[in-house]
Design an enzyme around this catalytic site. Structure first.
Site, mmCIF file in Angstrom:
data_model
loop_
_atom_site.group_PDB
_atom_site.id
_atom_site.type_symbol
_atom_site.label_atom_id
_atom_site.label_comp_id
_atom_site.label_asym_id
_atom_site.label_seq_id
_atom_site.Cartn_x
_atom_site.Cartn_y
_atom_site.Cartn_z
ATOM 1 N N HIS A 64 0.837 -1.209 0.000
ATOM 2 C CA HIS A 64 0.000 0.000 0.000
ATOM 3 C C HIS A 64 0.872 1.259 0.000
ATOM 4 O O HIS A 64 1.257 1.771 1.053
ATOM 5 C CB HIS A 64 -0.917 -0.017 1.226
ATOM 6 N N HIS A 66 1.582 5.110 -2.184
ATOM 7 C CA HIS A 66 1.184 6.092 -3.203
ATOM 8 C C HIS A 66 2.460 6.726 -3.752
ATOM 9 O O HIS A 66 3.039 7.611 -3.121
ATOM 10 C CB HIS A 66 0.282 7.168 -2.587
ATOM 11 N N ARG A 68 2.668 8.455 -6.484
ATOM 12 C CA ARG A 68 2.360 9.740 -7.157
ATOM 13 C C ARG A 68 2.974 9.801 -8.567
ATOM 14 O O ARG A 68 2.643 9.033 -9.404
ATOM 15 C CB ARG A 68 2.828 10.947 -6.313
ATOM 16 N N ASN A 98 -5.016 6.203 -7.201
ATOM 17 C CA ASN A 98 -5.692 7.506 -7.098
ATOM 18 C C ASN A 98 -4.738 8.637 -7.462
ATOM 19 O O ASN A 98 -4.428 9.505 -6.659
ATOM 20 C CB ASN A 98 -6.254 7.724 -5.690
ATOM 21 N N LYS A 149 -8.354 -1.604 -6.740
ATOM 22 C CA LYS A 149 -8.593 -0.854 -5.517
ATOM 23 C C LYS A 149 -10.034 -0.391 -5.545
ATOM 24 O O LYS A 149 -10.512 0.136 -6.555
ATOM 25 C CB LYS A 149 -7.657 0.361 -5.448
ATOM 26 N N HIS A 184 -10.648 0.187 0.518
ATOM 27 C CA HIS A 184 -10.594 1.225 1.560
ATOM 28 C C HIS A 184 -12.006 1.301 2.123
ATOM 29 O O HIS A 184 -12.913 1.838 1.488
ATOM 30 C CB HIS A 184 -10.163 2.570 0.967
ATOM 31 N N HIS A 240 -5.785 -1.070 5.517
ATOM 32 C CA HIS A 240 -5.720 -0.340 6.790
ATOM 33 C C HIS A 240 -6.972 -0.404 7.671
ATOM 34 O O HIS A 240 -7.667 0.595 7.857
ATOM 35 C CB HIS A 240 -5.340 1.129 6.579
ATOM 36 N N ASP A 313 1.174 2.506 3.963
ATOM 37 C CA ASP A 313 0.266 3.505 3.378
ATOM 38 C C ASP A 313 1.018 4.827 3.180
ATOM 39 O O ASP A 313 0.536 5.901 3.555
ATOM 40 C CB ASP A 313 -0.994 3.705 4.229
ATOM 41 N N GLY A 333 -3.030 11.607 4.943
ATOM 42 C CA GLY A 333 -1.951 10.629 4.794
ATOM 43 C C GLY A 333 -0.609 11.213 5.179
ATOM 44 O O GLY A 333 -0.433 12.430 5.209
HETATM 45 ZN ZN ZN Z 1 -3.655 4.789 0.902
#
Ligand code: ZN
Length: 451
Positions: A64, A66, A68, A98, A149, A184, A240, A313, A333
């Site tokens: 998990h 991100h 970017r 995302n 996801k 999530h 999570h 995360d 986050g």
């Molecule tokens: Zn996340």
């Protein structure tokens, strides 16, 4: 065989092999572990690295993260994010969709992989959000997504979150594929109606955020997902989990034979709503920090084996995006790739966690659940993804030294014991004494599913 000169020999290691710590050397050839054994029994090598009695674990896998890049490269990019991974002992990370653009089609996924290939230092796999048309699910898996996801807290992908039938159709369709759905679990309607009322009452403090994201938001979403996926073959992985009740429902589902797994983050184990109140918007995250009672329940889940995975995360933002006057404007986050292993090694030292559990939660189970072949264990024939750790090293976490672009942390200045010293990815040294020593693109893209 007698004249064989192998690529690399790692000597003087204390390696974690089949739940034992053994004094050994590790022979590496073509990126794989050729042999684990006594140095005298090893073939000659082009290159030799002494690990000076460092503890060697299988390279960690963070399911998990991100990373970017693309439209959000100002927060993090594939190079800085994978550098942070290598510095934190992670040799494989799975990237969340995302982003800008959202990964939710064969084209966006292919493009993301193409950009990543030139920059990454570790292995990177990619999630996809659900596409607008469910028929595309097979194409996305064929392109190499490691999983889907499902973000229940807000509209990100193409699935109508208000429609139970659509959720069920999506689970049926993914159930035909060899990849899991990572959920999530926070109920959007619950959060939105609470937030609307609180904003109307001019509330913009941390307590308002906690009320909007109250524990019931998690329970509602967990129950809805278990219900809408019940008659399908979909493997559901809860991201999570943060509450005693949410975890309780996941455990019930497991006990009834459902193909369900779950993860927790160090944040929800080591921090609480009290820290959020004290420190403020920097600690804003989703799901939010909970009470100490909930954290205790997550620790219990770890010791009983009902928690499958630990994940960071890792969710980098700029400092400005985190330090807002209104809690509703704060990006949610925190970065975590460079703190997760030291924090968890410190928990091992404090007897909150066994080393076996650490390896299971951060390497073995992630590889199993996401079907990451040849990784997650230190054994002959596996990829030479390794992290060498100095267990005796005590130091303070210094976020200003992070490789991530997000140079802050809830754990800044925390005293920890256990430091990742060297990280090898497919037999190549990527991190040495916290310096990156490999070139951008020396890592690779891994593909999920049955491939
Ligand atoms: Zn996340």
């Amino acid at each position: 065989m007698h004249n064989l000169v192998i690529d690399l020999l790692l000597t003087n290691a204390k390696a974690y092999v089949k739940k034992e710590i053994v004094d050994c050397s590790i022979a590496v050839e073509n990126g794989e572990i050729l042999k684990v054994g006594k140095e005298t029994q090893m073939p000659k090598a082009d290159d030799k690295i002494s690990l000076k009695n460092l503890l060697v674990l299988p390279g960690l896998i963070d399911v998990h993260v991100h990373l970017r890049d693309e439209g959000k490269a100002y927060k993090e990019d594939f190079y800085t994010g994978s550098s942070a991974a290598a510095a934190g002992g992670f040799t494989t990370v799975l990237d969340m969709p995302n982003n800008d653009p959202v990964t939710m089609s064969p084209e966006t996924l292919r493009n993301r992989m193409r950009i990543a290939e030139r920059k990454v230092l570790v292995n990177v796999g990619f999630y996809s959000e659900f596409p607008n048309k469910l028929e595309k699910i097979g194409d996305i898996v064929a392109e190499g997504a490691v999983g889907f996801k499902l973000f229940m807290a807000d509209q990100v992908g193409g699935l109508n979150l208000n429609d139970d039938r659509a959720l069920n159709d999506a689970f049926v369709k993914v159930g035909e594929e060899a990849v899991p759905v990572a959920v999530h679990a926070e109920d959007r309607d619950f959060i939105m109606s609470n937030a609307r009322e609180l904003k109307a009452a001019k509330r913009d403090d941390h307590a308002a955020f906690l009320r909007a994201h109250a524990e019931q938001a998690e329970l509602k979403a967990v129950e809805r997902v278990l219900k809408t996926s019940a008659d399908t073959k979909a493997r559901v992985h809860f991201c999570h989990v943060t509450t005693e009740e949410g975890l309780g429902r996941v455990v019930q589902a497991k006990e009834s034979g459902r193909a369900v797994t779950c993860e927790v983050t160090p944040n929800h184990l080591l921090l609480s709503n009290v820290d959020f109140e004290r420190i403020g918007s920097v600690l804003a995250m989703m799901p939010p920090l909970r009470s100490k009672t909930n954290a205790d329940a997550l620790w219990k889940g770890i010791s009983e084996g009902s928690v499958d995975v630990l994940c960071s995360d890792h969710a980098p933002h700029t400092k400005d995006e985190k330090s807002t006057n209104s809690i509703w404007d704060a990006k949610v986050g925190v970065p975590g790739l460079e703190t997760t292993l030291p924090l968890m090694l410190t928990m091992v030292k404090k007897n909150r966690l066994t080393l076996d559990a650490l390896v299971r939660l951060l390497a073995e189970k992630p590889a199993e659940i996401f079907n990451i072949k040849g990784r997650g264990r230190l054994l002959q024939g596996m990829k030479a993804d390794l992290v060498a750790i100095d267990l005796k090293k005590s130091y303070k976490i210094d976020a200003s030294k992070f490789h991530s672009k997000a140079k802050y942390s809830p754990y800044n200045e925390w005293e920890v014991q256990g430091k990742p010293i060297k990280t090898l990815v497919s037999g190549h040294l990527v991190m040495d004494e916290q310096e990156i020593v490999a070139k951008p693109g020396s890592g690779g893209v891994i593909r999920g599913g049955a491939q």
